[in-house]
Structures are given as structure tokens and as C-alpha cells.
Design an enzyme around this catalytic site. Structure first.
Site, PDB file in Angstrom:
ATOM      1  N   GLU A 203      -6.704   4.752   7.933  1.00  0.00           N
ATOM      2  CA  GLU A 203      -6.515   6.182   7.649  1.00  0.00           C
ATOM      3  C   GLU A 203      -7.785   6.782   7.055  1.00  0.00           C
ATOM      4  OE1 GLU A 203      -2.864   5.603   5.498  1.00  0.00           O
ATOM      5  OE2 GLU A 203      -1.960   4.973   7.384  1.00  0.00           O
TER       6      GLU A 203
ATOM      7  N   GLU B 268      -5.148  -4.914  10.451  1.00  0.00           N
ATOM      8  CA  GLU B 268      -4.124  -3.897  10.687  1.00  0.00           C
ATOM      9  C   GLU B 268      -4.409  -3.195  12.013  1.00  0.00           C
ATOM     10  OE1 GLU B 268      -2.130  -2.634   6.738  1.00  0.00           O
ATOM     11  OE2 GLU B 268      -3.835  -1.328   7.093  1.00  0.00           O
TER      12      GLU B 268
ATOM     13  N   GLY C 201       2.741   2.228  10.921  1.00  0.00           N
ATOM     14  CA  GLY C 201       3.709   3.314  10.841  1.00  0.00           C
ATOM     15  C   GLY C 201       4.427   3.589  12.151  1.00  0.00           C
TER      16      GLY C 201
ATOM     17  N   ASN D  83       0.859  -1.185   0.000  1.00  0.00           N
ATOM     18  CA  ASN D  83       0.000   0.000   0.000  1.00  0.00           C
ATOM     19  C   ASN D  83       0.896   1.235   0.000  1.00  0.00           C
ATOM     20  OD1 ASN D  83      -1.784   2.060   0.468  1.00  0.00           O
ATOM     21  ND2 ASN D  83      -2.368   1.401   2.538  1.00  0.00           N
ATOM     22  N   TRP D  84       0.962   1.890  -1.154  1.00  0.00           N
ATOM     23  CA  TRP D  84       1.863   3.045  -1.284  1.00  0.00           C
ATOM     24  C   TRP D  84       1.340   4.282  -0.558  1.00  0.00           C
ATOM     25  CZ3 TRP D  84       3.442   3.224  -7.217  1.00  0.00           C
ATOM     26  CH2 TRP D  84       4.128   2.047  -7.529  1.00  0.00           C
ATOM     27  N   LYS D  85       0.056   4.271  -0.210  1.00  0.00           N
ATOM     28  CA  LYS D  85      -0.586   5.466   0.379  1.00  0.00           C
ATOM     29  C   LYS D  85      -0.365   6.644  -0.583  1.00  0.00           C
ATOM     30  CE  LYS D  85      -0.156   3.278   4.825  1.00  0.00           C
ATOM     31  NZ  LYS D  85      -0.043   3.385   6.276  1.00  0.00           N
TER      32      LYS D  85
ATOM     33  N   GLY E 137       3.013  -1.065   4.307  1.00  0.00           N
ATOM     34  CA  GLY E 137       2.988   0.362   4.010  1.00  0.00           C
ATOM     35  C   GLY E 137       4.381   0.876   3.684  1.00  0.00           C
ATOM     36  N   GLY E 138       5.032   1.499   4.680  1.00  0.00           N
ATOM     37  CA  GLY E 138       6.340   2.138   4.480  1.00  0.00           C
ATOM     38  C   GLY E 138       7.354   1.273   3.750  1.00  0.00           C
TER      39      GLY E 138
ATOM     40  N   HIS F 152      -9.401   1.292   4.985  1.00  0.00           N
ATOM     41  CA  HIS F 152      -8.113   1.449   5.664  1.00  0.00           C
ATOM     42  C   HIS F 152      -8.313   2.365   6.872  1.00  0.00           C
ATOM     43  CE1 HIS F 152      -4.003   2.595   6.521  1.00  0.00           C
ATOM     44  NE2 HIS F 152      -3.642   1.507   5.881  1.00  0.00           N
TER      45      HIS F 152
ATOM     46  N   SER G 166       3.752  -2.145  10.333  1.00  0.00           N
ATOM     47  CA  SER G 166       5.202  -2.222  10.566  1.00  0.00           C
ATOM     48  C   SER G 166       5.817  -3.549  10.130  1.00  0.00           C
ATOM     49  CB  SER G 166       5.528  -1.913  12.031  1.00  0.00           C
ATOM     50  OG  SER G 166       5.117  -0.588  12.353  1.00  0.00           O
TER      51      SER G 166
HETATM   52  P1  13P Z   1       3.229   0.398   7.741  1.00  0.00           P
HETATM   53  O1  13P Z   1       3.723  -0.866   7.080  1.00  0.00           O
HETATM   54  O2  13P Z   1       3.960   1.625   7.277  1.00  0.00           O
HETATM   55  O3  13P Z   1       3.131   0.261   9.210  1.00  0.00           O
HETATM   56  O4  13P Z   1       1.720   0.611   7.199  1.00  0.00           O
HETATM   57  C1  13P Z   1       0.817  -0.431   7.249  1.00  0.00           C
HETATM   58  C2  13P Z   1      -0.379  -0.052   6.474  1.00  0.00           C
HETATM   59  O5  13P Z   1      -1.110   0.835   6.854  1.00  0.00           O
HETATM   60  C3  13P Z   1      -0.632  -0.769   5.226  1.00  0.00           C
HETATM   61  O6  13P Z   1      -1.915  -0.521   4.744  1.00  0.00           O
END
Ligand code: 13P
Length: 263
Positions: A107, A175, A181, A13-15, A242-243, A105, A221
């Protein structure tokens, strides 16, 4: 439960990162890196979830170069078409051959006030247009303290799956909000406990067959150094990253977790 094998799924997930030009360069490098390492894409499926504005470029690249990578969007409208400024229809995602779309998600739940009803409507919209929803659920640190880890994700998934056909293809992503994050991932054991509870929800909502074939991902993470531990758990079938999905080497190492089990 019927004995089925679920293909592990590593999803990035690149966000809101990487524009369409950066997306082209990234996807090319990712495909090269995995192909160079002789990654077996049938054994571990890999997909990226770029911003909407990148999707056409990613589609063109994947189809022209016949790349064995999947891709999907990060959100979808609950509506099909009409006066919904800024929204993106599932029909458009389907035209771009998106295999998947992330729904609910944390967010979006937190920053855009997406309720369980909205997540439910978006899940139905994705399925209607033949795009597999990746339904995200997870508890905040406060939920964890008050209700334990499973209660909130279980309720969220139950709401999302209401009325969904038993033969529908869905992916579920657990999640924990406190792990996203933060650098503080859940333990494999914590992820397994909630994933098992979520699989029970799938059995109750969609039946045993669906529960046997539906993939449940862990997200929060995830890195190349901790992925193998999650993948050893029987109810964890992959990761939503994510990251670490923004770094080609790191993400391809996550996809290749079978090569470093025990790390
Ligand atoms: P991180 O891997 O950066 O913690 O993010 C997880 C995420 O929100 C994937 O959708």
C-alpha cells in the site's frame, strides 16, 4: 544450510484502523484471550502493528501489565531528524520500544510511490535504530502474468538488503498484491515457492547463517481457516495478517494455528 529452528511469528497489521482507545481495549482482550487459551508465546511469537498514534498507549499497557505481546510501527522515515513534516524517526520508535517496523508494504509502494530505493533507505534506518524491519515484497497480478510469481519479490528483496550487515535481524513478508484484502489467498504451495526463492536471496545477500535464522512470513487473506496450511511449508515461518487481525477471536485463533492443524 545450518539447521536452526525459527520461532513462528504471527503479526497483525492493523493498517489505518483502531484509535488509541480502541487499541488499548483490543490489546487487553487479545492478551486475555491468548493467555486464557494457554498460548505459548515462546513457541509462537505474536505482535501487533497499530497506527503511530496508538503506539505510546500500547507500549504503556504492554509494559505495565507485562504482556507477552510484541508491537511495531507500520512505517518509518529514512531520515533521523529535521525538517521532514509528518515523518517519524526510527529513534522515536526505538524510544517507544517498538521491536519491529513494517517497511515497503504494497500500500505504501503503490499509494505513496515508495520505490526500492526508499525501501532500502528505510530498512537501513530501522536497523540503525535497533528496530527490526519487516520488509514487505510481492508481485501484482500483472507482474504475475508477465514475470511469474518470484521475479518481482526477489528483485525487491535484493534491493532492500543491499549493504545490510550479515548479522542484522530482519523479517521478510511475502505479500502477493493480488491476495491482499481480496479473500483470495495464495496456495501454500505458491507461498512456499516464493519463500524458498526469497531465502536464496537472503543467502546471497547476507549469508547462510542469516538465511537460516531469518523468518519469512506470508501475507494476503490469511484467516484461521487457512493459516495451518501455510505453516506446514518449510520456508513459511509465519503470517502478516491484515483484515483478520482486527478481530480478537480470529487473530488469536490464527496465532493458535497449532491447535487446529488440519482444519
Ligand atoms: P489481508 O490479510 O487483509 O489480506 O491484508 C494483508 C496485508 O496487507 C497485511 O500486511
Amino acid at each position: 544450510m545450518a539447521a536452526v529452528t525459527r520461532t513462528p511469528f504471527i503479526a497483525g497489521n492493523w493498517k489505518m484502523n483502531l484509535d488509541h482507545l480502541q487499541a488499548i481495549a483490543f490489546v487487553q482482550k487479545l492478551a486475555w484471550s491468548l493467555q486464557d487459551a494457554k498460548h505459548d508465546f515462546d513457541a509462537v511469537e505474536v505482535a501487533v502493528f497499530p497506527p503511530f498514534t496508538d503506539l505510546r498507549s500500547v507500549q504503556t499497557l504492554v509494559s505495565a501489565d507485562k504482556l507477552p505481546l510484541g508491537y511495531g510501527a507500520q512505517d518509518v522515515s529514512a531520515q533521523d531528524s529535521g525538517a521532514f513534516t509528518g515523518e517519524i524517526s526510527g529513534a522515536f520508535l526505538s524510544q517507544l520500544e517498538c521491536g519491529y517496523v513494517i517497511i515497503g508494504h504494497s500500500e505504501r509502494r503503490t499509494l505513496h510511490n515508495e520505490t526500492d530505493d526508499v525501501v532500502h533507505a528505510k530498512t537501513a534506518a530501522a536497523l540503525k535504530h535497533g528496530v527490526t524491519p519487516v520488509i514487505c515484497v510481492g508481485e501484482t497480478a500483472e507482474d504475475l502474468e508477465k514475470h511469474g510469481s518470484s521475479a518481482v519479490p526477489v528483485a525487491q528483496l535484493r534491493a532492500a538488503l543491499e549493504g545490510v550487515a550479515s548479522d542484522a535481524d530482519v523479517v521478510v513478508a511475502y505479500e502477493p498484491v493480488w491476495a491482499i484484502g481480496s479473500g483470495q489467498a495464495a496456495t501454500p504451495d505458491q507461498a512456499e515457492q516464493v519463500a524458498a526463492a526469497l531465502r536464496t536471496v537472503i543467502t546471497e545477500s547476507l549469508g547462510e547463517d542469516a538465511a537460516g535464522r531469518t523468518r519469512i512470513l506470508y501475507g494476503g487473506s490469511v484467516k484461521s481457516g487457512n493459516i495451518a496450511g501455510f505453516m506446514r511449508e518449510p520456508n513459511v515461518d509465519g503470517a502478516l495478517v491484515g483484515g483478520a487481525s482486527l478481530d480478537v477471536t480470529e487473530f488469536s485463533n490464527i496465532a493458535r494455528y497449532q491447535k487446529h492443524v488440519g482444519v
